[in-house]
Design an enzyme around this catalytic site. Sequence first.
Site, PDB file in Angstrom:
ATOM      1  N   THR A  20      24.325  89.642  12.213  1.00  0.00           N
ATOM      2  CA  THR A  20      24.373  91.068  12.600  1.00  0.00           C
ATOM      3  C   THR A  20      25.759  91.696  12.449  1.00  0.00           C
ATOM      4  O   THR A  20      26.775  91.092  12.814  1.00  0.00           O
ATOM      5  CB  THR A  20      23.865  91.275  14.049  1.00  0.00           C
ATOM      6  OG1 THR A  20      23.952  92.684  14.339  1.00  0.00           O
ATOM      7  CG2 THR A  20      24.691  90.508  15.070  1.00  0.00           C
ATOM      8  N   LYS A  71      11.314  94.024  18.955  1.00  0.00           N
ATOM      9  CA  LYS A  71      11.166  95.486  18.837  1.00  0.00           C
ATOM     10  C   LYS A  71       9.855  96.008  19.431  1.00  0.00           C
ATOM     11  O   LYS A  71       9.796  97.153  19.883  1.00  0.00           O
ATOM     12  CB  LYS A  71      11.262  95.904  17.369  1.00  0.00           C
ATOM     13  CG  LYS A  71      12.671  95.887  16.817  1.00  0.00           C
ATOM     14  CD  LYS A  71      12.692  96.412  15.398  1.00  0.00           C
ATOM     15  CE  LYS A  71      14.111  96.724  14.959  1.00  0.00           C
ATOM     16  NZ  LYS A  71      14.159  97.405  13.664  1.00  0.00           N
ATOM     17  N   LEU A 216      15.442  99.548   1.343  1.00  0.00           N
ATOM     18  CA  LEU A 216      15.896  99.422   2.735  1.00  0.00           C
ATOM     19  C   LEU A 216      16.551  98.066   3.013  1.00  0.00           C
ATOM     20  O   LEU A 216      17.190  97.883   4.033  1.00  0.00           O
ATOM     21  CB  LEU A 216      14.723  99.652   3.706  1.00  0.00           C
ATOM     22  CG  LEU A 216      14.014 101.003   3.589  1.00  0.00           C
ATOM     23  CD1 LEU A 216      12.963 101.155   4.681  1.00  0.00           C
ATOM     24  CD2 LEU A 216      14.993 102.169   3.649  1.00  0.00           C
TER      25      LEU A 216
END
Length: 272
Positions: A20, A71, A216
């Site tokens: 990340t 999520k 993306l």
Amino acid sequence: MNVFQPDKLFGIIGHPLGHTMSPLLHNWGFAQQNIRAVYMAWPTQPESIENFMHTFRTLPVSGASVTIPHKISVMDYIDKLTDRAKAIGAVNTLYWRNDQVIGDNTDTAGVSEPLRPHCAQVKKALLIGAGGASRAAIVGLQSLQIEEIHITNRTQSKAGDLAEEFNVSTVDWDNRGDQHYDLIVNSTSLGMSGKLEKINPMILDNQDANTIVYDLVYNPLETVLLREAAARKCKTIHGIEMFLHQGLAQFKIWTGYDLDETAARKLLLSRL
Ligand code: ATR
């Protein structure tokens, strides 16, 4: 010895979190704005989400980013969802408002903001994929008022379900390269490991300098799709824009500040 004592604590939950870049972006942002805050990585296994949310409510945590695999499951532990998080059916941002934990989703901004300068010329768009990332992509594209949105997916039934839910149309996977589009957005993970030949060869057949191709995926930065698109003179947008804009939108929610987009992009690109 001077010890840095932050006033506010933020972080990211997900698993695995090794790759990340969110701490890099947000800690840089806090430094830019002279905000005494720190942003940490909190690797959290799927079964630990309940414990994490208990901690979030108990300790003075001001906000969090949420990534895979939480999520959707995190939605069971928050007080209120924003409209866009509801529409997507997933949360990537947590924050407090009036003693309530709010679940929002800035992935839509990751899709819409890089396209906004071009959206006047986009009438007809094709979205590749019908998974979790595709839902945020549709909401992002719809926020730009694009007239025609088509979805194509290897598993046709999933494209059909999504098209019905969001009132857009589908294109058969076998016919995905038959028409010209002003915009093609790839929301599958196919660019990540060179598997792109599965979507690539025909999808660009009818595209030209008037087509924008937005992948993306940002790992690798230049996917096969983008390389081939550039060879056909299409305008290309890297997946790093998705990461950048969802992060800038989070930062704004948490702090009220807009970060310098160009400097933030430079920072991220320097670490890829
Ligand atoms: P995410 O949450 O990242 O979107 P996902 O929900 O598993 O992940 O969705 C993955 C997407 O990539 C789906 O659209 C999937 O197509 P299927 O619905 O047919 O599975 C697409 N995808 C993954 N591997 C693929 C492949 N080899 N060829 C074509 N599409 C693929």
